[in-house]
Design a protein around this motif. Structure first.
Motif, PDB file in Angstrom:
ATOM      1  N   ARG A 265      39.607  22.325  42.283  1.00 52.40           N
ATOM      2  CA  ARG A 265      40.095  23.305  43.258  1.00 52.40           C
ATOM      3  C   ARG A 265      40.597  24.562  42.560  1.00 52.40           C
ATOM      4  O   ARG A 265      40.323  25.686  43.003  1.00 52.40           O
ATOM      5  N   GLN A 266      41.348  24.389  41.455  1.00 58.49           N
ATOM      6  CA  GLN A 266      41.886  25.548  40.743  1.00 58.49           C
ATOM      7  C   GLN A 266      40.783  26.380  40.090  1.00 58.49           C
ATOM      8  O   GLN A 266      40.876  27.605  40.036  1.00 58.49           O
ATOM      9  N   LYS A 267      39.736  25.723  39.602  1.00 59.28           N
ATOM     10  CA  LYS A 267      38.612  26.459  39.010  1.00 59.28           C
ATOM     11  C   LYS A 267      37.935  27.341  40.057  1.00 59.28           C
ATOM     12  O   LYS A 267      37.650  28.519  39.810  1.00 59.28           O
ATOM     13  N   ASN A 268      37.672  26.752  41.228  1.00 64.52           N
ATOM     14  CA  ASN A 268      37.053  27.531  42.303  1.00 64.52           C
ATOM     15  C   ASN A 268      37.974  28.643  42.777  1.00 64.52           C
ATOM     16  O   ASN A 268      37.525  29.764  43.072  1.00 64.52           O
ATOM     17  N   CYS A 269      39.259  28.335  42.839  1.00 64.72           N
ATOM     18  CA  CYS A 269      40.239  29.326  43.301  1.00 64.72           C
ATOM     19  C   CYS A 269      40.333  30.492  42.312  1.00 64.72           C
ATOM     20  O   CYS A 269      40.495  31.645  42.722  1.00 64.72           O
ATOM     21  N   LEU A 270      40.213  30.210  41.015  1.00 65.31           N
ATOM     22  CA  LEU A 270      40.282  31.268  40.009  1.00 65.31           C
ATOM     23  C   LEU A 270      39.124  32.247  40.157  1.00 65.31           C
ATOM     24  O   LEU A 270      39.321  33.475  40.075  1.00 65.31           O
ATOM     25  N   GLU A 271      37.931  31.739  40.394  1.00 60.29           N
ATOM     26  CA  GLU A 271      36.779  32.615  40.608  1.00 60.29           C
ATOM     27  C   GLU A 271      36.954  33.449  41.870  1.00 60.29           C
ATOM     28  O   GLU A 271      36.591  34.629  41.907  1.00 60.29           O
ATOM     29  N   THR A 272      37.520  32.829  42.907  1.00 63.37           N
ATOM     30  CA  THR A 272      37.759  33.570  44.147  1.00 63.37           C
ATOM     31  C   THR A 272      38.798  34.657  43.957  1.00 63.37           C
ATOM     32  O   THR A 272      38.660  35.771  44.472  1.00 63.37           O
ATOM     33  N   ILE A 273      39.849  34.364  43.173  1.00 62.11           N
ATOM     34  CA  ILE A 273      40.926  35.335  42.938  1.00 62.11           C
ATOM     35  C   ILE A 273      40.400  36.555  42.192  1.00 62.11           C
ATOM     36  O   ILE A 273      40.778  37.696  42.489  1.00 62.11           O
ATOM     37  N   LYS A 274      39.500  36.329  41.243  1.00 57.02           N
ATOM     38  CA  LYS A 274      38.921  37.462  40.506  1.00 57.02           C
ATOM     39  C   LYS A 274      38.157  38.376  41.453  1.00 57.02           C
ATOM     40  O   LYS A 274      38.243  39.609  41.352  1.00 57.02           O
ATOM     41  N   LYS A 275      37.416  37.776  42.383  1.00 55.30           N
ATOM     42  CA  LYS A 275      36.669  38.577  43.354  1.00 55.30           C
ATOM     43  C   LYS A 275      37.614  39.285  44.318  1.00 55.30           C
ATOM     44  O   LYS A 275      37.388  40.450  44.676  1.00 55.30           O
ATOM     45  N   VAL A 276      38.684  38.613  44.722  1.00 54.40           N
ATOM     46  CA  VAL A 276      39.671  39.222  45.620  1.00 54.40           C
ATOM     47  C   VAL A 276      40.320  40.426  44.952  1.00 54.40           C
ATOM     48  O   VAL A 276      40.516  41.486  45.573  1.00 54.40           O
ATOM     49  N   TYR A 277      40.647  40.269  43.673  1.00 53.72           N
ATOM     50  CA  TYR A 277      41.273  41.396  42.945  1.00 53.72           C
ATOM     51  C   TYR A 277      40.342  42.597  42.904  1.00 53.72           C
ATOM     52  O   TYR A 277      40.777  43.740  43.121  1.00 53.72           O
ATOM     53  N   GLU A 278      39.061  42.383  42.634  1.00 52.77           N
ATOM     54  CA  GLU A 278      38.104  43.484  42.599  1.00 52.77           C
ATOM     55  C   GLU A 278      38.010  44.184  43.954  1.00 52.77           C
ATOM     56  O   GLU A 278      38.006  45.425  44.026  1.00 52.77           O
ATOM     57  N   GLN A 279      37.952  43.387  45.032  1.00 54.43           N
ATOM     58  CA  GLN A 279      37.841  43.982  46.365  1.00 54.43           C
ATOM     59  C   GLN A 279      39.101  44.748  46.750  1.00 54.43           C
ATOM     60  O   GLN A 279      39.022  45.881  47.244  1.00 54.43           O
ATOM     61  N   GLN A 280      40.262  44.135  46.539  1.00 60.17           N
ATOM     62  CA  GLN A 280      41.511  44.783  46.927  1.00 60.17           C
ATOM     63  C   GLN A 280      41.794  46.017  46.078  1.00 60.17           C
ATOM     64  O   GLN A 280      42.304  47.016  46.593  1.00 60.17           O
ATOM     65  N   GLN A 281      41.460  45.970  44.804  1.00 56.69           N
ATOM     66  CA  GLN A 281      41.649  47.134  43.938  1.00 56.69           C
ATOM     67  C   GLN A 281      40.739  48.283  44.375  1.00 56.69           C
ATOM     68  O   GLN A 281      41.153  49.453  44.398  1.00 56.69           O
ATOM     69  N   SER A 282      39.508  47.949  44.754  1.00 56.57           N
ATOM     70  CA  SER A 282      38.583  48.976  45.218  1.00 56.57           C
ATOM     71  C   SER A 282      39.068  49.607  46.522  1.00 56.57           C
ATOM     72  O   SER A 282      39.027  50.840  46.680  1.00 56.57           O
ATOM     73  N   MET A 283      39.549  48.785  47.470  1.00 54.89           N
ATOM     74  CA  MET A 283      40.056  49.326  48.738  1.00 54.89           C
ATOM     75  C   MET A 283      41.306  50.150  48.522  1.00 54.89           C
ATOM     76  O   MET A 283      41.521  51.177  49.186  1.00 54.89           O
ATOM     77  N   TRP A 284      42.178  49.733  47.581  1.00 50.91           N
ATOM     78  CA  TRP A 284      43.428  50.462  47.331  1.00 50.91           C
ATOM     79  C   TRP A 284      43.142  51.821  46.693  1.00 50.91           C
ATOM     80  O   TRP A 284      43.760  52.821  47.046  1.00 50.91           O
ATOM     81  N   GLU A 285      42.192  51.859  45.773  1.00 54.61           N
ATOM     82  CA  GLU A 285      41.866  53.116  45.102  1.00 54.61           C
ATOM     83  C   GLU A 285      41.160  54.082  46.041  1.00 54.61           C
ATOM     84  O   GLU A 285      41.423  55.288  46.014  1.00 54.61           O
ATOM     85  N   ASN A 286      40.257  53.566  46.862  1.00 54.49           N
ATOM     86  CA  ASN A 286      39.477  54.426  47.761  1.00 54.49           C
ATOM     87  C   ASN A 286      40.141  54.645  49.112  1.00 54.49           C
ATOM     88  O   ASN A 286      39.591  55.361  49.965  1.00 54.49           O
ATOM     89  N   LYS A 287      41.283  53.988  49.339  1.00 63.59           N
ATOM     90  CA  LYS A 287      42.035  54.113  50.595  1.00 63.59           C
ATOM     91  C   LYS A 287      41.177  53.764  51.808  1.00 63.59           C
ATOM     92  O   LYS A 287      41.109  54.494  52.800  1.00 63.59           O
ATOM     93  N   THR A 288      40.487  52.637  51.713  1.00 61.42           N
ATOM     94  CA  THR A 288      39.658  52.138  52.811  1.00 61.42           C
ATOM     95  C   THR A 288      40.178  50.781  53.268  1.00 61.42           C
ATOM     96  O   THR A 288      40.986  50.131  52.585  1.00 61.42           O
TER      97      THR A 288
END
Length: 409
Positions: A265-288
Motif C-alpha cells: 500500500r505504501q509503495k503504491n501511495c508513494l507513486e501516487t503522491i509524486k504524481k499529486v505533487y506534480e499536479q498541485q505544483q503545476s496548478m499552484w504555479e499557473n493559478k489554475t
C-alpha cells in the motif's frame, strides 16, 4: 477445473427441506431464478477453467446467483454467505438441490466471482432476459407490426431512452489543501519506516517539520471562511513541506534504504503522491483549478471529478455511466472513470438496440446534449424520431398546443 452438473435441478416444489412444507412458486427468488437463462451462459463461463487440471470450480449459477444476492440485499461478503446458509429460498436460487445447514461456499470466493463475471457478461445476460420477456409478452403484436413493408424494410418499433449519470465513490470531499496534508502525513510515515534499518548508519533522522506543518494546515482548515490569498498561501506551504519529504525519501534510498521495508500500500501511495505533487505544483504555479487526469484521492487514484452541472452538486467524484432504458429495463452501455461526452455514443446505443431486437426504435428520448445536428440527421435517415424541439430559433406566433407537442416529441 470446471465440471458441469449432469443432473437437472428439481422444480421448487420438489426442493428437499429438513422440515415439512415446500417452497412457494410465488416467492421472489423462485420467480427470479426462472427469469435468468443460467444454462445459456454455462459454456461461456466454463471456458475460463481447465477441463482436466485443478479442483472442481463452483457452477455458474452459484457464482452469479451469489453476486445477485449480495447486490440485492446490500450485504457484505460474509453476511451474504450467512444469509444463504439460513434461507432455503436463497439456496434454491444458487442451484442447490436440497437445504443444507453448512455454508455452500466461503466468503472469499466472491472475490473470484467478481473477477470472472465482468460487466460485458452481465450485459449479455440482461439483453437475453429482456429479449426473451419482450418476445414472450408481445409475440402476437410483433408478428403484425414487424412484418416487412412494401419496400422490404422492417418497421421501426419501440421507445429508447438514453441518459448519463455518475456513480459517486465513497471518498471524502477532496480539496487541494486536504489532499496535500494527507500526502504529507503519508510521506512522514514512509520516512519513519525507511529510517528504522538505518539507525546505526545514520545517527540523525531527516527533519520533517511535521508539528509546524500540521499547525499551518489547521490554522486554515479550521476557519469557516477562507479567502483566496489565505488558501493559496497555505497550499504553497504544504507543497514545500511535501517537496522536502520527497527529497528526504530519495536521500534515504541513496543511503541504502530499501523500498522492500514498505508495504504494498505504501509503495503504491508513494507513486501516487509524486504524481499529486506534480499536479498541485503545476496548478499552484499557473493559478489554475484543473489539470488533465487530476487525482482527487490517494487511496483511489483512478477516481476523477465528473462535471454534472446539477443544482447543489455541480461536480461529483466517481464513475460516469451511459445507460439506455427499454420497456423499464435498463442496460449499462458504457462506464468510465474519465469524463466523456455522452452524445458521441447515441449511434452506438441505437445500433445495439437494433442488434438485440432486430429493428430500430420508433423514437429516441434524450436530453439536450444528445440533440446535435449530426445525431438528428443520422436518426432522420433511419426513420427514427428524436425528442425535443428543432434546432435554431423558435418560430413566432406558435400556439401553446404546438409548443407542448414539440416538447413532448
Amino acid at each position: 477445473m470446471y465440471r458441469k452438473e449432469e443432473q437437472p435441478l428439481p422444480p421448487p416444489e420438489k426442493f428437499e427441506l429438513p422440515f415439512e412444507g415446500k417452497l412457494s412458486p410465488n416467492n421472489r427468488w423462485v420467480i427470479m431464478a426462472e427469469l435468468i437463462p443460467w444454462d445459456d451462459f454455462e459454456e461461456e463461463y466454463a471456458k475460463l477453467f481447465s477441463a482436466e487440471k485443478g479442483a472442481p470450480a463452483k457452477l455458474f449459477r452459484m457464482a452469479l446467483g451469489t453476486l445477485i444476492i449480495k447486490e440485492k440485499l446490500g450485504t457484505s461478503d460474509r453476511e451474504t454467505i450467512e444469509q444463504i446458509r439460513e434461507n432455503p429460498y436463497l439456496q434454491y436460487f444458487i442451484g442447490l438441490n436440497c437445504y443444507q445447514q453448512e455454508p455452500p461456499l466461503e466468503s472469499s470466493m466472491l472475490v473470484h466471482f467478481r473477477k470472472r463475471i465482468d460487466g460485458e457478461l452481465i450485459n449479455k445476460i440482461n439483453k437475453k432476459i429482456v429479449k426473451r420477456e419482450i418476445d414472450k409478452s408481445d409475440k402476437e403484436v410483433k408478428k403484425k407490426d414487424c412484418l416487412q413493408e412494401k419496400g422490404g424494410k422492417i418497421k421501426n418499433k419501440g421507445k429508447l431512452i438514453l441518459d448519463a449519470t455518475c456513480a459517486p465513490a465513497d471518498i471524502k470531499y477532496p480539496t487541494d489543501l486536504g489532499i496535500l496534508n494527507q500526502a504529507r502525513i503519508e510521506t512522514e510515515r514512509i520516512i519513519d519506516n525507511l529510517y528504522k534499518p538505518l539507525r546505526v548508519k545514520l545517527r540523525k533522522k531527516p527533519r520533517t517539520s511535521r508539528k509546524i506543518a500540521r499547525k499551518e494546515y489547521l490554522k486554515v482548515a479550521k476557519k469557516r471562511k477562507v479567502s483566496y490569498q489565505e488558501r493559496r498561501k497555505a497550499i504553497g506551504k504544504q507543497l514545500k513541506y511535501l517537496k522536502k519529504n520527497l527529497g528526504n525519501i530519495e536521500d534515504l534510498i541513496q543511503a541504502g534504504a530499501s523500498l522492500e521495508n514498505l508495504s504494498k500500500r505504501q509503495k503504491n501511495c508513494l507513486e501516487t503522491i509524486k504524481k499529486v505533487y506534480e499536479q498541485q505544483q503545476s496548478m499552484w504555479e499557473n493559478k489554475t483549478q484543473s489539470v488533465p487526469q487530476r487525482i482527487v484521492s490517494l487511496t483511489q487514484r483512478h477516481i476523477r471529478p465528473i462535471v454534472r452541472g446539477k443544482a447543489g452538486k455541480p461536480i461529483e467524484f466517481g464513475a460516469k455511466l451511459s445507460v439506455s432504458c427499454v420497456d423499464n429495463y435498463v442496460f449499462l452501455d458504457k462506464i468510465s472513470w474519465e469524463n466523456f461526452n455522452e452524445s458521441c455514443h447515441l449511434k452506438e446505443q441505437v445500433e445495439k438496440y437494433k442488434e438485440t431486437f432486430g429493428y430500430y426504435p420508433e423514437s429516441v428520448h434524450v436530453d439536450k446534449i444528445y440533440r446535435t445536428r449530426e445525431n438528428r440527421n443520422w436518426c432522420k435517415e433511419r426513420g427514427i424520431r428524436i425528442s425535443g424541439p428543432k434546432l435554431g430559433r423558435p418560430p413566432k406566433n406558435v400556439s401553446e398546443e404546438e409548443k407542448k407537442q414539440a416538447h413532448s416529441d
